[in-house]
Design a protein around this motif. Structure first.
Motif, short mmCIF file in Angstrom:
data_model
loop_
_atom_site.label_atom_id
_atom_site.label_comp_id
_atom_site.label_asym_id
_atom_site.label_seq_id
_atom_site.Cartn_x
_atom_site.Cartn_y
_atom_site.Cartn_z
N HIS A 1 0.82 -1.22 0.00
CA HIS A 1 0.00 0.00 0.00
C HIS A 1 0.85 1.27 0.00
O HIS A 1 0.33 2.35 0.17
CB HIS A 1 -0.93 0.01 1.22
N GLU A 2 2.15 1.14 -0.22
CA GLU A 2 3.06 2.29 -0.26
C GLU A 2 3.76 2.30 -1.61
O GLU A 2 4.39 1.34 -1.98
CB GLU A 2 4.09 2.18 0.86
N PHE A 3 3.67 3.43 -2.32
CA PHE A 3 4.32 3.48 -3.63
C PHE A 3 4.49 4.91 -4.10
O PHE A 3 3.79 5.83 -3.68
CB PHE A 3 3.50 2.70 -4.67
N LEU A 4 5.46 5.07 -4.99
CA LEU A 4 5.56 6.26 -5.83
C LEU A 4 5.90 5.80 -7.22
O LEU A 4 6.44 4.70 -7.42
CB LEU A 4 6.56 7.27 -5.27
N GLY A 5 5.55 6.61 -8.19
CA GLY A 5 5.79 6.20 -9.58
C GLY A 5 5.41 7.29 -10.55
O GLY A 5 5.22 8.46 -10.18
N THR A 6 5.27 6.91 -11.82
CA THR A 6 4.93 7.86 -12.87
C THR A 6 3.55 7.56 -13.44
O THR A 6 3.16 6.40 -13.60
CB THR A 6 5.97 7.82 -14.00
N VAL A 7 2.84 8.62 -13.73
CA VAL A 7 1.48 8.49 -14.27
C VAL A 7 1.57 7.97 -15.70
O VAL A 7 2.31 8.50 -16.53
CB VAL A 7 0.75 9.84 -14.23
N GLU A 8 0.79 6.93 -15.98
CA GLU A 8 0.73 6.37 -17.34
C GLU A 8 -0.53 6.77 -18.08
O GLU A 8 -0.53 6.95 -19.29
CB GLU A 8 0.83 4.84 -17.30
#
Length: 344
Positions: A59-66
């Protein structure tokens, strides 16, 4: 895509899963750059039955919008974002009051919407949930930025709910990532003395780095007596409980001074606990806490992470590829790792 599922206690697997897709116009799809294993993930790791599994994890994340839904206007493909562990619309009366975990249109990642220990994730209520980060951020800051998804915000929630203020004496119970970042948060809010109850030297040393002035390794009645000895027999006004098991709560009751506050952020693994005249009522003790509305704090905590004033990412002491997530669970369960960072 590849994603993590827990089949039953001790059985964690990475396997092929259906790629997430836009299901509602308020959704976004995020390609995960960093995720991790949470101490709360160890609760099902100990107790999940085969009949309850398999369940998605993380339930923990960071990333790039696709990709974004038609009603998501603040983000575009390629944006670097971090998400709190609970999604919310950020507009309802509860969100406006800073209680995003009670949003009627919200929920928790990995609870019916897919887990973050995966290559990609669908984010409901993306407009209100996601927080944009600088796209040119130094990669070395990603671990600290990831703590904003849960453990830093949860530690801060513990201190905030206890109304920690300059000059306070505070006891923190638990030397896991949340407990250590509760120490950091209490220090940021001006606590003068912070007693960390933990018995793992490597972790308590990190606690001292974050601001702990005293460490108490003893547990139970012995630990309570030690804290009281350090505080002139009275205990501390604020006690931050970051474990979630009944013995930790009982230590909180034993170390809080009359008129003080117990703030619980460890996910409680019990339903019944002392709250009567001899425990809370008689000495006018306040019991508070709960699942942290991380979204309410995220933008407040972000600048100090970006400029390096604080370094909450130090709680990550092991990095593994997603495919080795089962080893990450084992390492944390055996206390061979404090918190495991996962990369695609």
């Amino acid at each position: 895509m590849r994603a993590t599922f827990m089949y039953e206690a001790g059985d964690v697997r990475v396997q092929d899963a259906t790629d997430p897709v836009i299901e509602q116009p308020t959704d976004a799809i995020v390609r995960v750059l960093r995720s991790c294993v949470c101490g709360s993930d160890l609760h099902p790791y100990h107790s999940l039955t085969a009949a309850e599994g398999p369940v998605p994890m993380g339930h923990e994340f960071l990333g790039t919008v696709e990709e974004t839904g038609a009603e998501v206007s603040s983000f575009r493909r390629g944006d670097l974002v971090v998400a709190p562990f609970a999604f919310a619309d950020n507009t309802c009366e509860f969100c406006r009051a800073g209680l995003h975990t009670s949003c009627p249109d919200g929920g928790f990642f990995a609870a019916g919407v897919g887990g973050a220990q995966a290559e990609a994730i669908r984010v409901p209520q993306a407009q209100g949930t996601l927080v944009k980060l600088p796209n040119d951020v130094d990669e070395a800051l990603l671990p600290s930025l990831l703590t904003l998804a849960d453990v830093y915000g949860t530690g801060y929630h513990a201190a905030h709910q206890a109304r920690v203020r300059p000059g306070d004496w505070v006891t923190v119970i638990g030397d896991g990532a949340v407990g250590l970042l509760a120490v950091l948060s209490a220090k940021q809010l001006g606590a003068e003395r912070i007693i960390l109850m933990g018995r793992h030297r490597q972790r308590t040393d990190l606690g001292r780095y974050f601001g702990a002035t005293d460490v108490v390794a003893e547990r139970g009645e012995e630990g309570i007596a030690r804290v009281r000895d350090l505080t002139g027999g009275h205990g501390t006004r604020a006690v931050l409980e970051a474990v979630g098991h009944l013995p930790a709560y009982e230590m909180a009751v034993g170390t809080v001074r009359p008129g003080g506050v117990i703030s619980r952020v460890g996910v409680p693994q019990y339903e019944e606990a002392p709250v009567g005249f001899g425990s809370l009522f008689g000495p006018n003790i306040t019991l508070t806490g709960g699942p942290a509305p991380v979204r309410a704090y995220l933008e407040e905590l972000l600048p100090a992470v970006l400029d390096g004033t604080v370094d909450p990412g130090r709680v990550f002491d092991r990095t593994l590829p997603l495919e080795q997530v089962a080893e990450g669970y084992r390492a944390m369960d055996r206390r061979e790792a404090l918190k495991v960072l996962l990369t695609p």
